[in-house]
Design a protein around this motif. Structure first.
Motif, PDB file in Angstrom:
ATOM      1  N   ALA A  81       0.829  -1.204   0.000  1.00 35.74           N
ATOM      2  CA  ALA A  81       0.000   0.000   0.000  1.00 35.74           C
ATOM      3  C   ALA A  81       0.869   1.262   0.000  1.00 35.74           C
ATOM      4  O   ALA A  81       1.980   1.274   0.541  1.00 35.74           O
ATOM      5  N   VAL A  82       0.361   2.316  -0.607  1.00 37.52           N
ATOM      6  CA  VAL A  82       1.070   3.597  -0.690  1.00 37.52           C
ATOM      7  C   VAL A  82       0.144   4.712  -0.217  1.00 37.52           C
ATOM      8  O   VAL A  82      -1.074   4.573  -0.193  1.00 37.52           O
ATOM      9  N   ASP A  83       0.754   5.824   0.132  1.00 46.13           N
ATOM     10  CA  ASP A  83      -0.023   6.999   0.519  1.00 46.13           C
ATOM     11  C   ASP A  83       0.858   8.228   0.329  1.00 46.13           C
ATOM     12  O   ASP A  83       2.066   8.116   0.068  1.00 46.13           O
ATOM     13  N   ALA A  84       0.250   9.383   0.444  1.00 51.34           N
ATOM     14  CA  ALA A  84       0.968  10.654   0.329  1.00 51.34           C
ATOM     15  C   ALA A  84       0.244  11.682   1.180  1.00 51.34           C
ATOM     16  O   ALA A  84      -0.927  11.500   1.544  1.00 51.34           O
ATOM     17  N   HIS A  85       0.941  12.761   1.492  1.00 54.93           N
ATOM     18  CA  HIS A  85       0.321  13.864   2.227  1.00 54.93           C
ATOM     19  C   HIS A  85       0.652  15.148   1.459  1.00 54.93           C
ATOM     20  O   HIS A  85       1.748  15.690   1.579  1.00 54.93           O
ATOM     21  N   LEU A  86      -0.296  15.586   0.652  1.00 62.53           N
ATOM     22  CA  LEU A  86      -0.077  16.745  -0.208  1.00 62.53           C
ATOM     23  C   LEU A  86       0.016  18.016   0.636  1.00 62.53           C
ATOM     24  O   LEU A  86      -0.876  18.322   1.419  1.00 62.53           O
ATOM     25  N   THR A  87       1.123  18.755   0.471  1.00 61.36           N
ATOM     26  CA  THR A  87       1.289  20.030   1.170  1.00 61.36           C
ATOM     27  C   THR A  87       1.624  21.122   0.167  1.00 61.36           C
ATOM     28  O   THR A  87       2.129  20.848  -0.923  1.00 61.36           O
ATOM     29  N   THR A  88       1.349  22.347   0.553  1.00 65.73           N
ATOM     30  CA  THR A  88       1.649  23.497  -0.299  1.00 65.73           C
ATOM     31  C   THR A  88       2.293  24.600   0.534  1.00 65.73           C
ATOM     32  O   THR A  88       2.052  24.712   1.739  1.00 65.73           O
ATOM     33  N   ILE A  89       3.132  25.409  -0.129  1.00 64.31           N
ATOM     34  CA  ILE A  89       3.702  26.615   0.482  1.00 64.31           C
ATOM     35  C   ILE A  89       3.550  27.739  -0.530  1.00 64.31           C
ATOM     36  O   ILE A  89       4.083  27.661  -1.640  1.00 64.31           O
ATOM     37  N   THR A  90       2.810  28.761  -0.161  1.00 65.69           N
ATOM     38  CA  THR A  90       2.607  29.913  -1.037  1.00 65.69           C
ATOM     39  C   THR A  90       3.676  30.963  -0.757  1.00 65.69           C
ATOM     40  O   THR A  90       3.969  31.266   0.412  1.00 65.69           O
ATOM     41  N   THR A  91       4.257  31.504  -1.808  1.00 66.36           N
ATOM     42  CA  THR A  91       5.277  32.533  -1.655  1.00 66.36           C
ATOM     43  C   THR A  91       4.639  33.830  -1.182  1.00 66.36           C
ATOM     44  O   THR A  91       3.684  34.336  -1.788  1.00 66.36           O
ATOM     45  N   ILE A  92       5.167  34.360  -0.084  1.00 62.91           N
ATOM     46  CA  ILE A  92       4.675  35.617   0.482  1.00 62.91           C
ATOM     47  C   ILE A  92       5.399  36.771  -0.199  1.00 62.91           C
ATOM     48  O   ILE A  92       6.621  36.738  -0.377  1.00 62.91           O
ATOM     49  N   ARG A  93       4.653  37.791  -0.587  1.00 64.94           N
ATOM     50  CA  ARG A  93       5.272  38.959  -1.199  1.00 64.94           C
ATOM     51  C   ARG A  93       5.436  40.054  -0.151  1.00 64.94           C
ATOM     52  O   ARG A  93       4.466  40.475   0.484  1.00 64.94           O
ATOM     53  N   GLY A  94       6.679  40.506   0.017  1.00 63.71           N
ATOM     54  CA  GLY A  94       6.937  41.614   0.925  1.00 63.71           C
ATOM     55  C   GLY A  94       7.151  41.173   2.358  1.00 63.71           C
ATOM     56  O   GLY A  94       6.894  40.038   2.746  1.00 63.71           O
ATOM     57  N   THR A  95       7.646  42.118   3.165  1.00 64.18           N
ATOM     58  CA  THR A  95       7.852  41.866   4.588  1.00 64.18           C
ATOM     59  C   THR A  95       6.542  42.048   5.336  1.00 64.18           C
ATOM     60  O   THR A  95       5.547  42.540   4.793  1.00 64.18           O
ATOM     61  N   GLN A  96       6.554  41.663   6.602  1.00 70.90           N
ATOM     62  CA  GLN A  96       5.351  41.810   7.411  1.00 70.90           C
ATOM     63  C   GLN A  96       4.930  43.274   7.502  1.00 70.90           C
ATOM     64  O   GLN A  96       3.744  43.610   7.414  1.00 70.90           O
ATOM     65  N   GLN A  97       5.913  44.175   7.656  1.00 71.18           N
ATOM     66  CA  GLN A  97       5.589  45.592   7.737  1.00 71.18           C
ATOM     67  C   GLN A  97       5.009  46.093   6.420  1.00 71.18           C
ATOM     68  O   GLN A  97       4.034  46.847   6.400  1.00 71.18           O
ATOM     69  N   GLU A  98       5.601  45.641   5.304  1.00 69.63           N
ATOM     70  CA  GLU A  98       5.082  46.059   4.003  1.00 69.63           C
ATOM     71  C   GLU A  98       3.663  45.538   3.781  1.00 69.63           C
ATOM     72  O   GLU A  98       2.821  46.225   3.186  1.00 69.63           O
ATOM     73  N   ASN A  99       3.397  44.340   4.276  1.00 66.70           N
ATOM     74  CA  ASN A  99       2.077  43.746   4.059  1.00 66.70           C
ATOM     75  C   ASN A  99       0.976  44.453   4.843  1.00 66.70           C
ATOM     76  O   ASN A  99      -0.197  44.378   4.477  1.00 66.70           O
ATOM     77  N   THR A 100       1.344  45.132   5.926  1.00 68.34           N
ATOM     78  CA  THR A 100       0.325  45.889   6.668  1.00 68.34           C
ATOM     79  C   THR A 100       0.021  47.210   5.976  1.00 68.34           C
ATOM     80  O   THR A 100      -0.998  47.829   6.270  1.00 68.34           O
ATOM     81  N   ARG A 101       0.894  47.628   5.050  1.00 69.02           N
ATOM     82  CA  ARG A 101       0.705  48.906   4.364  1.00 69.02           C
ATOM     83  C   ARG A 101       0.537  48.722   2.862  1.00 69.02           C
ATOM     84  O   ARG A 101       0.575  49.681   2.109  1.00 69.02           O
ATOM     85  N   THR A 102       0.344  47.475   2.451  1.00 62.92           N
ATOM     86  CA  THR A 102       0.338  47.204   1.017  1.00 62.92           C
ATOM     87  C   THR A 102      -0.852  47.843   0.319  1.00 62.92           C
ATOM     88  O   THR A 102      -1.925  48.013   0.894  1.00 62.92           O
ATOM     89  N   ASN A 103      -0.635  48.202  -0.945  1.00 61.35           N
ATOM     90  CA  ASN A 103      -1.722  48.713  -1.789  1.00 61.35           C
ATOM     91  C   ASN A 103      -2.234  47.628  -2.733  1.00 61.35           C
ATOM     92  O   ASN A 103      -3.014  47.908  -3.630  1.00 61.35           O
TER      93      ASN A 103
END
Length: 444
Positions: free
Chosen positions: A230-252
């Protein structure tokens, strides 16, 4: 009220028993078990050693019967305080002035288990999801008789322990799997099905449940090593974040990807996909679909993809080896349609509020903005919609007043042949294509 007691003489221990409407029956002592959920008789007592069973009353026994099929045989009809001759595989009825109670006696040692061999069926067709265990054993049947003489079989149950793999949030780790309440009769007739292990393992069987409750050591047997299919898998994803945390609070940027778990948002949306297959997987296959159209197919355990088109997408994963494959695993991805909003004023006075001329946007893939003064001279140009004009010219503050801008942009939903032109009723703008112009007022 006078009571009737059934006692295992000479051993003080666990108190187990039942209470009936007519009288109270008590079994005391390690090595005695009262079978639950019996029918047609008040009690079924199973003993590790029934040789010292005593029926004892706090008032004389008026009548004592042995059950013989549907009939009963009178054993005594005189006042006795106790009776010591209970036999294996026999039922009794005891009368006192307080009531009547029936019970059946079984000697566990009269039904010895012999476990000879056990192995997984290598020819079983369903090994991608289940394992069929085959048991060779001598399992003497146990049953009790109702008062009417009919017999009821007693299931002799086993527990099987083996190793599989479980996802711990980061990796596949060994995990103990315990299957209990397995009928030994089923295991002898190829009816025993266990969830297929995801790694090589042996199977340890302990039998039976009655031995355990009687304080005896259950019989054990271990299978040869089973090679997992028997086989199995655990599909995971990582989305690329744009900008720093500070930039994201002020993003347009509206719907900007700001969390690695995010599967929706503004394009371009870059996502890293990982199959995380079990070790015996040979092939990991991916399909990316938009509706019923396949965007791509890849054969790898991991890959990265940037979504530059808008809409609803589905990433599908199947892992396999030479024997088995998984059901399709999937995740849904949603990419926003484009939007572009332009302000008409900004205030570059250093207060942290509206200090730059920036557009509000979503899913914009191509962008250019030109700013001109009142004499038509270019004073600033930029091509990143996340940035803007800070109100300076060659490092010096620009004069207050109106400036003129021209914006050309294309979104994730732009038509392939969409061209820039000033939108009119006669020539409406193409979907996802922006050609905008107007005044921007600089105030300090």
């Amino acid at each position: 009220m006078k009571t009737l007691r059934v006692i295992l003489v000479g051993i003080v221990g666990l108190l187990i028993g039942h209470v009936s409407a007519a009288a109270q029956s008590v079994v005391r002592g390690v090595g005695a078990y009262s079978l639950p959920d019996v029918t047609g008789i008040d009690h079924v007592f199973i003993f590790a050693d029934p040789s010292n069973i005593v029926i004892q009353t706090s008032e004389p026994i008026t009548e004592l019967y042995r059950l013989d099929g549907a009939d009963s045989v009178l054993l005594a009809d005189s006042g006795m305080d106790e009776w010591l001759n209970a036999e294996n595989n026999t039922g009794y009825i005891v009368h006192t002035a307080s009531g009547r109670e029936s019970f059946f006696v079984l000697d566990y040692s009269a039904y010895p288990l012999e476990l000879t061999a056990m192995e997984a069926d290598e020819d079983f067709d369903g090994q991608c999801s289940q394992v069929s265990l085959l048991l060779e054993a001598s399992v003497p049947p146990m049953s009790y008789a109702k008062e009417n003489g009919s017999r009821v079989n007693i299931d002799r149950l086993a527990t099987v322990t083996y190793t599989t793999l479980a996802w711990d949030g980061e990796a596949w780790k060994d995990s103990a799997c315990v299957e209990d309440n397995l009928k030994l009769s089923d295991m002898q007739t190829e009816k025993c099905r266990l969830k297929a292990p995801l790694c090589d393992t042996d199977f340890l069987l302990k039998a039976d449940n009655l031995a355990e409750v009687l304080g005896l050591t259950p019989a054990e047997i271990t299978s040869p090593l089973y090679r997992s299919r028997a086989v199995d898998a655990h599909l995971t994803t990582i989305t690329t974040i744009r900008g720093t945390q500070q930039e994201n609070t002020r993003t347009n940027e509206m719907s900007r990807p700001v969390d690695e778990s995010q599967l929706t948002g503004s394009a371009p949306l870059e996502i890293y996909f990982k199959a995380n297959p079990t070790p015996n997987v040979v092939l990991s296959e991916w399909w990316l679909l938009k509706g019923s159209d396949t965007i791509f197919y890849r054969a790898d355990t991991e890959h990265r993809y940037t979504f530059e088109d808008y809409g609803e997408f589905q990433a599908l994963l199947v892992v396999s080896n030479q024997y088995c494959h998984t059901d399709t695993l999937s995740v849904q991805i949603s990419v926003s349609t484009s939007q572009l909003l332009v302000p008409n004023v900004f205030t570059p006075n250093g207060d942290g509020q509206n200090d730059e001329f920036r557009v509000m946007y979503r899913s914009i893939l191509e962008f250019d903005c030109w700013v001109y003064n009142r004499w038509g001279k270019l004073v600033y140009h930029w091509s990143d919609p996340a940035k803007g004009w800070d109100g300076t010219i060659n490092g010096h503050p620009a004069a207050e007043g109106a400036y003129y801008y021209i914006i050309r942009a294309k979104g994730a939903d732009a038509e392939v042949e969409g061209k820039y032109h000033k939108a009119t009723k006669k020539h409406p703008a193409a979907v996802g294509v922006y050609q905008l112009s107007g005044d921007i007022n600089l105030l300090r």
